[in-house]
Write an enzyme that holds these catalytic residues in place. Structure first.
Site, PDB file in Angstrom:
ATOM      1  N   THR A  77       0.915  -1.020  -0.046  1.00 55.21           N
ATOM      2  CA  THR A  77       0.019  -0.075   0.179  1.00 55.21           C
ATOM      3  C   THR A  77       0.895   1.196  -0.011  1.00 55.21           C
ATOM      4  O   THR A  77       1.694   1.304   0.470  1.00 55.21           O
ATOM      5  CB  THR A  77      -0.780  -0.245   1.257  1.00 55.21           C
ATOM      6  OG1 THR A  77      -1.598   1.368   1.206  1.00 55.21           O
ATOM      7  CG2 THR A  77      -0.201  -0.110   2.642  1.00 55.21           C
ATOM      8  N   TYR A 113      -2.249   0.193  10.748  1.00 59.07           N
ATOM      9  CA  TYR A 113      -2.422  -0.541   9.194  1.00 59.07           C
ATOM     10  C   TYR A 113      -1.178  -0.171   8.509  1.00 59.07           C
ATOM     11  O   TYR A 113      -0.417  -1.145   7.806  1.00 59.07           O
ATOM     12  CB  TYR A 113      -3.611   0.319   8.486  1.00 59.07           C
ATOM     13  CG  TYR A 113      -3.684  -0.366   7.217  1.00 59.07           C
ATOM     14  CD1 TYR A 113      -3.832  -1.527   6.695  1.00 59.07           C
ATOM     15  CD2 TYR A 113      -3.413   0.709   6.110  1.00 59.07           C
ATOM     16  CE1 TYR A 113      -3.978  -1.893   5.394  1.00 59.07           C
ATOM     17  CE2 TYR A 113      -3.376   0.572   4.748  1.00 59.07           C
ATOM     18  CZ  TYR A 113      -3.734  -0.973   4.444  1.00 59.07           C
ATOM     19  OH  TYR A 113      -3.793  -1.383   3.234  1.00 59.07           O
TER      20      TYR A 113
END
Length: 680
Positions: free
Chosen positions: A452, A495
Site C-alpha cells: 500500500t 495499518y
C-alpha cells in the site's frame, strides 16, 4: 458395545438451534447489544445461567428480575440453575453441596414462582462431573448431588415445569448410569450432553463421534426413562487459531446430530480481561468459542446466519477444498474472493490456469465473487476456506503452487486503530505464514505481494498548495510525476505499520531465502466486483451510496487527491510482474493511475453527480488519522521495466463501475444518466 441412533430419533434434523450465553450481573448494555443479533441469527432457544450464588449476592435479585423477563420475553429460554452461595456451601465454594440439601430445591421453587412464566424447561446444575462445577471430592459417590437434584426435579415437575439434568463434561457413561440407578433419570424430562469435538485436546483420544456417544446415552436412558429427551446443551468450536470456516462447518455438522435440541456454545467470545474457569488456568481456546468476538464483531458463522440462516451457511460451507489432479501446479491467490483477487483470478482462469482461492470470506459480499468464479470456470476454481493466520490450516495449500499472489489482508486504517493486534496478526503474521508455507513447500514459487502507499506515511513533509477543489504539491517534479519508490518509508497508523512490515519481509525473503518475490504498493484501485465501504474502497462506496440516494460522509474537506486505477489495469500489472519475475525479483513497484488519473474526492463526487443525475447529500467530518492530503504514484518504474501503463481514464472507469453496479447490484432498480463521450 457401540449403539447408534435410529432415524426416528433424529429430531434435531429439523435444523432448529439455540445459543448459550452467560450474562454477568450488571451487564445490561451487553445484554441489550447481543440479544437482537442472537434473534437475527435465527436461533430458537437461548440457554443462560441463573446463579444461586449471584442471586443472593448484593444486587443479584434486582439483576435477575431484569434479565430473565428481558430474555424470556423474546426467546425460548432455558435457565441453568447452579452454583451454591459460598456461605451456604459445605466447602465454602460455589461448587460445593449446600449444608441443607433441600435449600437448593427451595431456591428452584422460588425461581419457578418468580420467573416461571418465562420458560417451560429448567436445567438443574451444570457439568456435575466437572470438579469446577461440582466438588465431587466431597461427594465421591454423588449421593448428595442426586438427593439435591432429585428433590428439585421432583418438585419442579410436580408444579408443572419440565426439569433438565445438567450435561456431564466430559461424557461419562458410568456416571450417567449411576444417575439412573439413583432414580434421577426417571424424574427429568431431558438430559444434557456436552461435547466439543476438535477443540479440546482431552477429547482427541476419547471422542468416538456423535452417534456413538449419544447412542450410548440413549441406551442407558431407555432403561430408566424412554420418554426423556437428549439435548446437546453445549457444543462448539474455538476459533483460537482463526479457523472461522471450520467453526461454521462444525455448526452445520452439529445440526445433523440426533438430539432433540441443540445449544451452540457460545454466541460471544469471552472478553480477555475476564478470568475463565475461576482463574485456575489459562487456555486461549476458552476465550474464542463465540460466533462473534467479545466486542461483537461477527465471525463467519454469525454473519452467514444473520444474512440468510442455515441455508446461507450450508451454501458457503459446501464449498470443497481443492481436488487437483496429480502433478497439477496451480496459482494460489490469497484473498482471491476479494475485489482485486477475483478479477485477477478470472484473468488467469480465462487462460486455462488452475487457481486456488484461499479466503476466509470475512468481508461481506466476497462469497458472491467466489460464486461468480465457480459459475464461470467450474472445476478449475479450487476454493480453500481458511485464514492466513491459521498456519496449520494453510500450509497444504502451497505444497504444489507454482506462483502465489498474496492479497489477503486487513485493509482499513480505521479498523487497525480499533483492533491493532488483530490488524498485525493478519497483515504481519499472516504474511510470514504465507512466506514460510511457500519456503516449506520447497518449490521456490514466486510470491507477489499487494502492499500500500500507506507505507510512505502521511507525507506531511510535502508543502501543499490548496486550490478550490484540490491539494497539489508545491514541488513541480512530484506534481508532474508523483511519488516514486525511492521515497523514504515512514509508517504511520497500525495499518501502515503492519503492511509495511509485511512489505519488507516479502522483499527480504528474496534475499535471505532466494524466493522470487516482488511488491506492488498500490494506490486507490476501483472497478467491478468491489464492495466498497466507508473504510475501504471509497470510489465504489461513494457510487453505491449515490445510487441508493443515501448521504455520503467525507472526512476532511474533500480536497485530498488520489490517483485512481481501474482494476483491469491493476490486474495487468500483477500479471506483468509474474511474467517477468526472474527480471524483477526482490523489487518494489508503485502501482496507481499516475498524474493522468489524479483526482480529488470533490472531483469524483462531481462526476458521480453527473452520472446519477441529481445532487449528492454530502456530509463532512474530521480528518482521519494518517490521511494523506495527496498521493499520486509515480508508476514510471513499471513502465520502464515491464512496459506497463494505465489505459483506462478515470471517468471512463467510473462509468464502467456505475454500469456494473446498476446491472449486478441494483438489477435495474436505478437509472444512470445517458453516456457522454469521455476520454478513452
Amino acid at each position: 458395545m457401540t449403539v447408534s441412533f435410529s432415524s426416528d430419533r433424529s429430531a434435531a434434523k429439523t435444523k432448529t438451534y439455540g445459543f448459550v450465553e452467560w450474562f454477568r450481573p450488571g451487564e445490561f448494555e451487553r445484554t441489550e447489544r447481543l440479544l437482537p443479533d442472537i434473534l437475527a441469527s435465527g436461533a430458537s432457544y437461548l440457554r443462560t445461567h441463573l446463579s444461586w450464588a449471584e442471586y443472593l449476592a448484593p444486587g443479584g435479585e434486582a439483576w435477575f428480575d431484569w434479565l430473565i423477563p428481558r430474555l424470556g420475553g423474546q426467546i425460548d429460554l432455558l435457565p441453568c440453575i447452579h452454583y451454591t452461595p459460598p456461605s451456604m456451601s459445605r466447602t465454602g465454594r460455589s461448587s460445593g453441596a449446600p449444608r441443607d440439601i433441600k435449600a437448593y430445591a427451595d431456591f428452584v421453587d422460588h425461581v419457578l414462582t418468580r420467573y416461571g412464566r418465562y420458560f417451560e424447561f429448567v436445567e438443574l446444575w451444570n457439568e456435575p462431573n466437572n470438579l469446577l462445577d461440582w466438588d465431587w471430592r466431597e461427594d465421591g459417590d454423588f449421593q448428595l448431588f442426586c438427593e439435591m437434584i432429585g428433590k428439585a426435579a421432583y418438585w419442579a415437575k410436580h408444579r408443572g415445569w419440565r426439569p433438565v439434568l445438567g450435561g456431564p463434561c466430559p461424557f461419562d457413561p458410568y456416571w450417567f448410569n449411576l444417575m439412573g440407578d439413583r432414580g434421577l433419570l426417571s424424574v427429568v424430562d431431558a438430559v444434557g450432553f456436552h461435547g466439543f469435538p476438535g477443540t479440546w485436546d482431552s477429547e482427541e483420544g476419547t471422542w468416538g463421534g456423535w452417534d456413538m456417544h449419544l447412542g450410548e446415552m440413549r441406551r442407558i436412558l431407555d432403561r430408566f426413562n424412554e420418554d426423556a429427551q437428549i439435548w446437546i446443551t453445549e457444543t462448539g468450536y474455538s476459533t483460537w487459531r482463526n479457523d472461522e470456516t471450520e467453526q461454521a462447518r462444525r455448526f452445520i455438522k452439529a445440526l445433523s446430530v440426533p438430539a432433540d435440541r441443540l445449544f451452540w456454545y457460545s454466541w460471544a467470545d469471552v472478553a480477555p480481561d475476564i478470568p475463565v474457569q475461576e482463574g485456575l488456568w489459562f487456555d486461549p481456546r476458552h476465550y474464542h468459542l463465540g460466533a462473534v468476538t467479545h466486542d461483537n464483531q461477527p465471525k463467519l458463522l454469525a454473519r452467514l446466519l444473520i444474512e440468510g440462516g442455515v441455508p446461507r451457511l450450508e451454501d458457503i460451507t459446501r464449498l470443497a477444498a481443492p481436488n487437483l489432479a496429480k502433478g497439477s501446479a496451480p496459482i494460489v491467490i490469497t484473498g482471491g474472493s476479494g475485489f482485486i483477487g477475483s478479477n485477477l483470478a478470472d484473468s488467469l482462469l480465462l487462460e486455462g490456469e488452475d487457481v486456488v482461492i484461499l479466503d476466509n470470506l470475512n468481508r461481506p459480499g466476497v462469497d458472491q465473487n467466489l460464486a461468480w468464479l465457480t459459475e464461470r470456470h467450474g472445476k478449475r476454481v479450487h476454493p480453500v476456506l481458511s485464514d492466513i493466520r491459521d498456519v496449520r490450516g494453510i500450509e497444504p495449500v502451497f505444497t504444489d503452487a507454482k506462483a502465489v499472489f498474496h492479497l489477503a489482508a486487513q485493509t482499513a486504517v480505521t479498523t487497525s486503530l480499533v483492533h491493532p493486534i488483530d490488524d498485525f496478526e493478519t497483515n504481519g503474521r499472516g504474511t510470514i505464514n504465507v512466506l514460510e508455507a511457500v519456503r516449506k513447500a520447497g518449490r521456490q514459487a514466486p510470491v507477489i505481494f499487494a502492499s500500500t502507499n500507506k507505507v510512505y506515511g502521511s507525507l506531511d513533509d510535502l508543502i501543499m498548495v490548496e486550490t478550490d477543489y484540490s491539494y497539489v504539491p508545491q514541488d513541480a517534479a512530484i506534481r508532474s510525476r508523483g511519488i516514486a519508490e525511492d521515497r523514504p518509508l515512514r509508517f504511520c497508523t497500525p495499518y501502515g505499520c503492519s503492511k509495511g512490515v509485511a512489505d519488507q519481509y516479502v522483499l527480504d525473503y528474496a534475499k535471505s531465502f532466494a524466493i522470487p518475490t516482488a511488491v506492488l504498493r498500490m494506490s486507490c484501485i476501483y472497478g467491478p466486483r468491489q464492495f466498497g465501504t466507508e473504510d475501504q474502497g471509497w470510489v465504489a462506496h461513494f457510487l453505491i451510496r449515490a445510487l441508493q440516494g443515501e448521504p455520503i460522509s467525507i472526512y476532511g474537506n474533500g480536497k485530498q487527491v488520489r490517483d485512481v486505477l481501474h482494476v483491469d489495469d491493476a490486474v495487468a500489472a500483477y500479471r506483468a510482474v509474474l511474467g517477468n519475475i526472474g527480471k524483477v525479483r526482490g523489487q518494489v513497484f508503485n502501482l496507481g493511475g499516475g498524474a493522468n488519473n489524479a483526482v480529488s474526492v470533490l472531483t469524483v463526487l462531481r462526476e458521480i453527480e453527473s452520472l446519477v443525475g441529481h445532487p449528492l447529500d454530502t456530509r463532512f467530518g474530521d480528518w482521519r488519522a494518517g490521511d494523506q492530503y495527496y498521493f499520486v504514484a509515480d508508476a514510471g518504474k513499471l513502465t520502464r521495466e515491464l512496459g506497463w501503463q494505465s489505459n483506462i481514464h478515470w471517468k471512463a472507469g467510473l462509468r464502467h463501475l456505475a454500469d456494473w453496479l446498476e446491472e449486478h447490484r441494483f438489477a435495474g432498480r436505478v437509472r444512470l444518466q445517458p453516456r457522454k463521450k469521455v476520454p478513452a
